[in-house]
Design an enzyme around this catalytic site. Structure first.
Site, PDB file in Angstrom:
ATOM      1  N   ASP A   9      -4.289  31.642  -7.545  1.00 45.29           N
ATOM      2  CA  ASP A   9      -4.505  32.607  -8.621  1.00 45.29           C
ATOM      3  C   ASP A   9      -5.572  33.581  -8.127  1.00 45.29           C
ATOM      4  O   ASP A   9      -6.741  33.220  -7.996  1.00 45.29           O
ATOM      5  CB  ASP A   9      -4.985  31.882  -9.888  1.00 45.29           C
ATOM      6  CG  ASP A   9      -5.203  32.846 -11.049  1.00 45.29           C
ATOM      7  OD1 ASP A   9      -5.329  34.070 -10.817  1.00 45.29           O
ATOM      8  OD2 ASP A   9      -5.251  32.363 -12.193  1.00 45.29           O
TER       9      ASP A   9
ATOM     10  N   TYR B 236      -6.091  48.951 -17.680  1.00 43.67           N
ATOM     11  CA  TYR B 236      -5.216  48.806 -16.502  1.00 43.67           C
ATOM     12  C   TYR B 236      -5.401  50.017 -15.584  1.00 43.67           C
ATOM     13  O   TYR B 236      -5.609  49.880 -14.377  1.00 43.67           O
ATOM     14  CB  TYR B 236      -3.763  48.698 -16.978  1.00 43.67           C
ATOM     15  CG  TYR B 236      -2.728  48.687 -15.873  1.00 43.67           C
ATOM     16  CD1 TYR B 236      -2.461  47.524 -15.162  1.00 43.67           C
ATOM     17  CD2 TYR B 236      -2.010  49.837 -15.544  1.00 43.67           C
ATOM     18  CE1 TYR B 236      -1.501  47.512 -14.154  1.00 43.67           C
ATOM     19  CE2 TYR B 236      -1.056  49.833 -14.536  1.00 43.67           C
ATOM     20  CZ  TYR B 236      -0.806  48.672 -13.844  1.00 43.67           C
ATOM     21  OH  TYR B 236       0.132  48.659 -12.842  1.00 43.67           O
TER      22      TYR B 236
HETATM   23  P1  NDP Z   1       5.568  41.252 -11.413  1.00 42.55           P
HETATM   24  O1  NDP Z   1       4.895  40.662 -12.606  1.00 42.55           O
HETATM   25  O2  NDP Z   1       7.014  41.536 -11.489  1.00 42.55           O
HETATM   26  O3  NDP Z   1       5.274  40.352 -10.130  1.00 42.55           O
HETATM   27  C1  NDP Z   1       3.937  40.015  -9.871  1.00 42.55           C
HETATM   28  C2  NDP Z   1       3.844  39.030  -8.732  1.00 42.55           C
HETATM   29  O4  NDP Z   1       2.476  38.715  -8.526  1.00 42.55           O
HETATM   30  C3  NDP Z   1       4.536  37.702  -9.023  1.00 42.55           C
HETATM   31  O5  NDP Z   1       4.940  37.139  -7.809  1.00 42.55           O
HETATM   32  C4  NDP Z   1       3.430  36.897  -9.675  1.00 42.55           C
HETATM   33  O6  NDP Z   1       3.680  35.509  -9.573  1.00 42.55           O
HETATM   34  C5  NDP Z   1       2.231  37.341  -8.849  1.00 42.55           C
HETATM   35  N1  NDP Z   1       0.979  37.266  -9.579  1.00 42.55           N
HETATM   36  C6  NDP Z   1       0.686  37.778 -10.795  1.00 42.55           C
HETATM   37  N2  NDP Z   1      -0.560  37.471 -11.151  1.00 42.55           N
HETATM   38  C7  NDP Z   1      -1.079  36.732 -10.143  1.00 42.55           C
HETATM   39  C8  NDP Z   1      -2.324  36.089  -9.936  1.00 42.55           C
HETATM   40  N3  NDP Z   1      -3.296  36.144 -10.839  1.00 42.55           N
HETATM   41  N4  NDP Z   1      -2.505  35.416  -8.795  1.00 42.55           N
HETATM   42  C9  NDP Z   1      -1.525  35.345  -7.877  1.00 42.55           C
HETATM   43  N5  NDP Z   1      -0.333  35.916  -8.003  1.00 42.55           N
HETATM   44  C10 NDP Z   1      -0.110  36.594  -9.134  1.00 42.55           C
HETATM   45  O7  NDP Z   1       4.747  42.603 -11.127  1.00 42.55           O
HETATM   46  P2  NDP Z   1       5.173  43.933 -10.320  1.00 42.55           P
HETATM   47  O8  NDP Z   1       5.928  43.589  -9.112  1.00 42.55           O
HETATM   48  O9  NDP Z   1       5.724  44.890 -11.293  1.00 42.55           O
HETATM   49  O10 NDP Z   1       3.717  44.470  -9.936  1.00 42.55           O
HETATM   50  C11 NDP Z   1       3.143  44.285  -8.657  1.00 42.55           C
HETATM   51  C12 NDP Z   1       1.998  45.272  -8.505  1.00 42.55           C
HETATM   52  O11 NDP Z   1       2.509  46.588  -8.651  1.00 42.55           O
HETATM   53  C13 NDP Z   1       0.908  45.121  -9.562  1.00 42.55           C
HETATM   54  O12 NDP Z   1      -0.350  45.348  -8.973  1.00 42.55           O
HETATM   55  C14 NDP Z   1       1.228  46.228 -10.552  1.00 42.55           C
HETATM   56  O13 NDP Z   1       0.088  46.673 -11.237  1.00 42.55           O
HETATM   57  C15 NDP Z   1       1.766  47.290  -9.617  1.00 42.55           C
HETATM   58  N6  NDP Z   1       2.597  48.297 -10.236  1.00 42.55           N
HETATM   59  C16 NDP Z   1       3.758  47.963 -10.911  1.00 42.55           C
HETATM   60  C17 NDP Z   1       4.526  48.955 -11.484  1.00 42.55           C
HETATM   61  C18 NDP Z   1       5.794  48.669 -12.225  1.00 42.55           C
HETATM   62  O14 NDP Z   1       6.293  49.573 -12.913  1.00 42.55           O
HETATM   63  N7  NDP Z   1       6.364  47.484 -12.138  1.00 42.55           N
HETATM   64  C19 NDP Z   1       4.131  50.366 -11.403  1.00 42.55           C
HETATM   65  C20 NDP Z   1       2.928  50.608 -10.671  1.00 42.55           C
HETATM   66  C21 NDP Z   1       2.204  49.597 -10.114  1.00 42.55           C
HETATM   67  P3  NDP Z   1       3.037  34.464 -10.649  1.00 42.55           P
HETATM   68  O15 NDP Z   1       3.128  35.121 -11.999  1.00 42.55           O
HETATM   69  O16 NDP Z   1       3.877  33.229 -10.529  1.00 42.55           O
HETATM   70  O17 NDP Z   1       1.635  34.228 -10.218  1.00 42.55           O
END
Ligand code: NDP
Length: 256
Positions: free
Chosen positions: A65, A158
């Site tokens: 995490d 955010y």
């Molecule tokens: P998702 O929620 O679809 O995927 C997030 C991934 O990160 C998952 O694998 C999740 O797995 C992991 N994750 C989340 N929180 C944690 C944590 N605390 N520790 C370790 N792993 C973690 O998110 P996105 O792919 O959409 O987003 C990825 C990045 O892109 C983020 O930083 C987001 O802010 C950024 N972003 C996204 C946009 C969008 O429209 N989707 C637009 C602009 C930026 P698990 O939950 O099992 O830990």
């Protein structure tokens, strides 16, 4: 040196089991990098690792995490031992967000957003620095957001974490250049991932957004991953400290 190759390249991509991080893991690994990733859900991580093994991709993983300082240290210990002290690429991708009017944001909301998105990016970069330096050629890429560049309702905190990330990129680009480490950042628009699934199911939202985007559609993870890969390749060796916007032209559109 082959400027379009990840031969003998090691990478850490946080949050690789879903969404944008998942696509980045596959993109780097398909072009030859050995990739380590992490997520909080052990079962999901193992499923991903099995799938990647079946695809002949070199991917390892740790449950972590990233909002926890102790777990971040443990993650970097794993990376250090698996890659023998040398890391070429750090992609700070793991992040979270939710819509809430700024007047309704609680101290707990604030803590969750800042620890997951910003504290992790700063601390993991600090922890990775000796490994990036030891590799002889390092790259850090941050996954920011267009919310760091334009004001959007209900995303204030955010957006603040992402704005801080843009500036962290510029600072590291200057401070670490002497160690042959570049730092860059990508700022995606709305990308279809599990994170924004509820929004994507809202037809009114999708129609309104699509209308703002010159390319006429929301983004996909494969619109982002290749740009991140490019920023980590020797092909982009003179690109440093930049925030690359990946939004189909949304933020430059003065028409709507
Ligand atoms: P998702 O929620 O679809 O995927 C997030 C991934 O990160 C998952 O694998 C999740 O797995 C992991 N994750 C989340 N929180 C944690 C944590 N605390 N520790 C370790 N792993 C973690 O998110 P996105 O792919 O959409 O987003 C990825 C990045 O892109 C983020 O930083 C987001 O802010 C950024 N972003 C996204 C946009 C969008 O429209 N989707 C637009 C602009 C930026 P698990 O939950 O099992 O830990």
């Amino acid at each position: 040196e082959d400027r379009w190759s990840f031969r003998a390249t090691t990478a850490l991509v946080t949050g690789g089991t879903k969404g944008i991080g998942h696509a980045i893991v596959e993109e780097l690994a398909r072009f030859g990098a050995a990739v380590h990733t992490c997520s909080r859900n052990e079962a999901e991580l193992s499923r991903c690792l099995q799938r990647w093994e079946a695809m002949n991709l070199k991917v390892t993983g740790s449950v972590c995490d990233v909002s926890s300082p102790v777990e971040r240290e443990k993650l970097m210990e794993d990376v250090k031992s698996i890659f023998h002290g040398k890391l070429n690429i750090l992609v700070n991708n793991a992040g979270t967000g939710f819509q809430r009017r700024v007047t309704d944001v609680t101290p707990e909301d604030f803590k969750l957003l800042t620890s997951t998105n910003l504290d992790s990016a700063v601390h993991l970069s600090q922890l990775a620095h000796p490994l990036l330096k030891a590799s002889g050629s390092g790259n850090v890429v941050f996954i920011s957001s267009i919310t760091s560049l334009v004001g959007i309702d209900t995303l204030a905190v955010y957006a603040a974490t992402k704005g801080a990330m843009n500036q962290l990129t510029r600072s590291l680009a200057c401070e670490w250049a002497k160690d042959n480490i570049r730092a860059n950042c990508v700022a995606p628009g709305y990308i279809r991932t599990p994170l924004i699934e509820p929004l994507c199911e809202n037809e009114e939202f999708v129609a309104k957004e699509t209308n703002r985007i010159p390319l006429g559609r929301l983004g996909e993870v494969d619109d982002v991953a290749p740009v991140v890969a490019f920023l980590c390749l020797p092909a982009s060796r003179y690109v440093n400290g930049q925030v690359v916007v990946i939004d189909g032209g949304r933020t430059v559109n003065g028409n709507r």
